[in-house]
Design a protein around this motif. Structure first.
Motif, PDB file in Angstrom:
ATOM      1  N   CYS A 137      88.256  60.998 -37.340  1.00 49.09           N
ATOM      2  CA  CYS A 137      87.849  61.380 -35.899  1.00 49.09           C
ATOM      3  C   CYS A 137      86.443  60.969 -35.287  1.00 49.09           C
ATOM      4  O   CYS A 137      85.507  61.738 -35.627  1.00 49.09           O
ATOM      5  CB  CYS A 137      88.010  63.048 -35.835  1.00 49.09           C
ATOM      6  SG  CYS A 137      87.797  63.611 -34.073  1.00 49.09           S
ATOM      7  N   THR A 163      91.571  58.800 -34.903  1.00 53.45           N
ATOM      8  CA  THR A 163      91.641  59.464 -33.334  1.00 53.45           C
ATOM      9  C   THR A 163      90.181  59.646 -32.899  1.00 53.45           C
ATOM     10  O   THR A 163      89.304  59.284 -33.394  1.00 53.45           O
ATOM     11  CB  THR A 163      92.375  60.723 -33.636  1.00 53.45           C
ATOM     12  OG1 THR A 163      92.582  61.089 -32.229  1.00 53.45           O
ATOM     13  CG2 THR A 163      91.820  61.685 -34.309  1.00 53.45           C
ATOM     14  N   ASN A 191      95.553  59.578 -29.733  1.00 58.22           N
ATOM     15  CA  ASN A 191      94.721  60.694 -29.544  1.00 58.22           C
ATOM     16  C   ASN A 191      95.605  61.964 -29.928  1.00 58.22           C
ATOM     17  O   ASN A 191      94.994  62.961 -30.335  1.00 58.22           O
ATOM     18  CB  ASN A 191      94.650  60.941 -27.932  1.00 58.22           C
ATOM     19  CG  ASN A 191      93.818  62.239 -27.764  1.00 58.22           C
ATOM     20  OD1 ASN A 191      92.855  62.270 -28.097  1.00 58.22           O
ATOM     21  ND2 ASN A 191      94.460  63.214 -26.993  1.00 58.22           N
ATOM     22  N   HIS A 198     104.563  62.256 -31.975  1.00 54.78           N
ATOM     23  CA  HIS A 198     103.628  62.027 -32.673  1.00 54.78           C
ATOM     24  C   HIS A 198     103.866  62.142 -34.116  1.00 54.78           C
ATOM     25  O   HIS A 198     103.622  61.392 -35.177  1.00 54.78           O
ATOM     26  CB  HIS A 198     102.197  63.034 -32.468  1.00 54.78           C
ATOM     27  CG  HIS A 198     101.851  62.897 -31.253  1.00 54.78           C
ATOM     28  ND1 HIS A 198     101.268  63.930 -30.388  1.00 54.78           N
ATOM     29  CD2 HIS A 198     101.647  61.741 -30.423  1.00 54.78           C
ATOM     30  CE1 HIS A 198     100.875  63.493 -29.248  1.00 54.78           C
ATOM     31  NE2 HIS A 198     101.183  62.155 -29.178  1.00 54.78           N
TER      32      HIS A 198
END
Length: 310
Positions: free
Chosen positions: A91, A53, A23, A31
């Motif tokens: 996304c 994501t 995420n 990350h």
């Protein structure tokens, strides 16, 4: 960096796809390590570094009442991912149908059939599929079946504390913006439009830009030394987060007095970066006492920001 929202927009025949899964709220240093590893592998294999994501955050769909405020808007998250060397972001829209996918279905649908992933990079606590039932060992097993390699980035710790979005959120809620910056790898920032406020600051000689921060996590109430970016220029400033008790306001506001700045920027976006906390929110006996405190806050902010070029 290319951003796609659905399968129909995904480029065909992506060259040696190396995929980061997660995420990535806040794009903290953990990350960033995932993205750097993806970019490194993609460069070595002359492939493409991707991030897969979701939007919105899964919790906002599955349990809206417990959904946390985000550390980054979608726009800010994409900027940070691009800075980490990723070539393409898919996304996908998260909904209840997607949430029902069993772990194997999830991998087959997205990693295999859609992306043809060759290598996958995840964090140490990554879970996937219905009810987060998919574990890293199971992902590796599926990798053997579908012929993709899985890389796991181990937990990043600073002074014994694991780096996580939830911990960064805790730091911000207590106003520890300096410590949050260490875990993020940069000062915490808001990218927000300037909106009309009560113009209280202007009336006492310190005009402020009021920000719309309804969708993201903001630090604890108080006064902060900040950096402000507008267009391609950066400025120093002092920001107040609070309810303005001296003037009997009852709505939380974020307003910033930008040093040596006179432009009208209503409706424009600015980036507000929190460098240091000066003090908590106070109720003053009069506007005159408040003005003297603001003068002191400005001098404190100038001292904190003295090492930052304008």
């Amino acid at each position: 960096m290319k951003i796609v929202r659905d399968l129909s927009s995904l480029p065909k025949n992506i060259k040696y796809p190396v995929v980061a899964l997660g995420n990535f709220d806040g794009v903290h240093i953990g990350h960033q390590m995932i993205f750097r590893r993806v970019a490194e592998i993609a460069q070595q294999k002359k492939g493409t570094g991707l991030a897969f994501t979701f939007q919105p955050h899964p919790i906002t769909v599955l349990n809206p009442g417990s959904a946390p405020l985000l550390l980054t808007t979608f726009r800010k998250k994409m900027e940070l991912i691009e800075q980490s060397g990723i070539d393409l972001v898919w996304c996908a829209r998260f909904n209840r149908n997607l949430a029902k996918l069993e772990p194997r279905e999830f991998v087959k649908k997205f990693l295999v059939d859609s992306l043809n992933a060759k290598e996958v990079v995840v964090g140490f606590d990554y879970a996937f599929g219905r009810g987060r039932q998919g574990t890293i060992p199971f992902l590796k097993k599926l990798g053997q079946e579908f012929q993709f390699q899985v890389h796991v980035i181990e937990q990043v710790k600073i002074d014994g504390q694991g780096v996580s979005s939830s911990y960064v959120r805790e730091l911000l809620e207590e106003g520890s913006v300096e410590k949050a910056a260490i875990f993020l790898g940069r000062p915490y920032s808001l990218l927000s439009p300037v909106v009309h406020g009560h113009k209280t600051g202007r009336s006492i000689g310190f005009p402020t830009a009021n920000l719309d921060t309804s969708r993201v996590q903001i630090p604890a109430t108080g006064v902060y030394a900040v950096r402000v970016q507008f267009k391609e220029k950066s400025f120093n400033g002092v920001a107040n987060i609070g309810f303005n008790p001296t003037f009997n306001r009852d709505r939380l506001s974020v307003e910033v007095h930008i040093f040596d700045f006179e432009e009208q920027i209503y409706g424009r976006h600015i980036k507000l970066s929190f460098i240091g906390r000066i003090r908590g929110e106070k109720n003053f006996d009069s506007a005159e006492v408040l003005v003297e405190q603001i003068k002191h806050d400005i001098e404190t902010a100038r001292s904190i920001l003295s090492g930052w070029a304008t």
